[in-house]
Design a protein around this motif. Structure first.
Motif, short mmCIF file in Angstrom:
data_model
loop_
_atom_site.label_atom_id
_atom_site.label_comp_id
_atom_site.label_asym_id
_atom_site.label_seq_id
_atom_site.Cartn_x
_atom_site.Cartn_y
_atom_site.Cartn_z
N SER A 33 0.93 -1.41 0.04
CA SER A 33 -0.14 -0.06 -0.02
C SER A 33 1.01 1.24 0.00
N TYR A 34 1.94 1.31 0.87
CA TYR A 34 2.77 2.36 1.01
C TYR A 34 3.58 2.45 -0.32
N ALA A 38 -0.33 5.07 -1.21
CA ALA A 38 -1.57 5.10 -0.43
C ALA A 38 -1.20 6.06 0.90
N THR A 39 -2.36 6.89 0.87
CA THR A 39 -2.30 7.76 2.46
C THR A 39 -3.19 7.09 3.44
N GLU A 40 -4.21 6.07 3.23
CA GLU A 40 -4.85 5.34 3.90
C GLU A 40 -4.69 3.91 3.68
N CYS A 41 -4.68 3.16 4.96
CA CYS A 41 -4.45 1.63 4.58
C CYS A 41 -5.15 1.07 5.88
N ASP A 59 -6.57 0.01 0.43
CA ASP A 59 -6.02 1.40 0.46
C ASP A 59 -6.57 2.10 -0.46
N ASN A 60 -6.06 3.40 -0.63
CA ASN A 60 -6.36 4.18 -1.79
C ASN A 60 -5.13 4.72 -2.68
N GLY A 61 -4.38 3.73 -2.69
CA GLY A 61 -3.04 3.88 -3.50
C GLY A 61 -3.39 3.57 -4.96
#
Length: 195
Positions: A33-34, A38-41, A59-61
């Protein structure tokens, strides 16, 4: 919907060899995710203490699209790969033992032989020329116009190899590639009689 087929060796590498325990597996997925910016996981553990439980990581990645998955992760059979190569290239240079990496389930000699059937220029490179020629390449050798060792595979030998292959596919088979008939004479056959 996309259906996945993985080589067992890929599953082994992604599983046992890369991730030693479940906690490490979750950490790897969060790291993905990172890597995808992503800023959220979010990690959801659903009935994980029982068989059949689930772990959902969202996640939002920036994820992979269908093409990235199919081009980078799916295992192709020989016929699928022949179609892809023919549609997207003008020739093929194949490493015979790529199957040992776990990313294909066939030798490249088979791929070159299949391309030969379509009169598609291709050559084969192998690290173990003598051993492979006698064993794993032998079945397809008559459809492999050019076989190079890794030591002799450079830009000029590959270019010459593709040129030689193209000539053979157009019917100009060099004398070194023409099959020779062998006459075998059998004499003095003894047939044992059963009493």
């Amino acid at each position: 919907m996309m259906h996945f087929k993985f080589s067992p060796k890929i599953l082994q590498r992604l599983g046992e060899e890369l991730i030693q325990n479940p906690d490490q597996g979750i950490i790897e997925l969060v790291k993905n995710s990172y890597d995808a910016d992503a800023t959220e996981c979010t990690v959801e553990l659903i009935k994980t203490s029982a068989i059949g439980g689930s772990i959902i990581i969202s996640d939002n990645g920036v994820g992979m699209d269908k093409d990235a998955i199919s081009e980078g992760w799916l295992v192709y059979n020989v016929n699928e790969l022949v179609s892809i190569i023919r549609a997207n290239t003008q020739g093929a240079v194949c490493d015979h033992r790529l199957s040992n990496s776990g990313f294909a389930n066939f030798y490249r000699a088979e791929l070159v032989a299949n391309l030969y059937d379509f009169k598609f220029p291709s050559l084969l490179i192998t690290q173990y020329t003598e051993m492979d020629t006698s064993f794993s390449i032998r079945k397809w050798r008559h459809k492999i116009p050019v076989l190079l060792s890794r030591e002799e595979a450079d830009a000029s030998s590959i270019a010459k190899g593709i040129e030689d292959c193209t000539l053979e596919l157009s019917g100009k088979i060099p004398s070194t590639r023409k099959p020779r008939r062998t006459i075998v004479r059998i004499t003095n056959i003894n047939v044992a009689k059963k009493l």
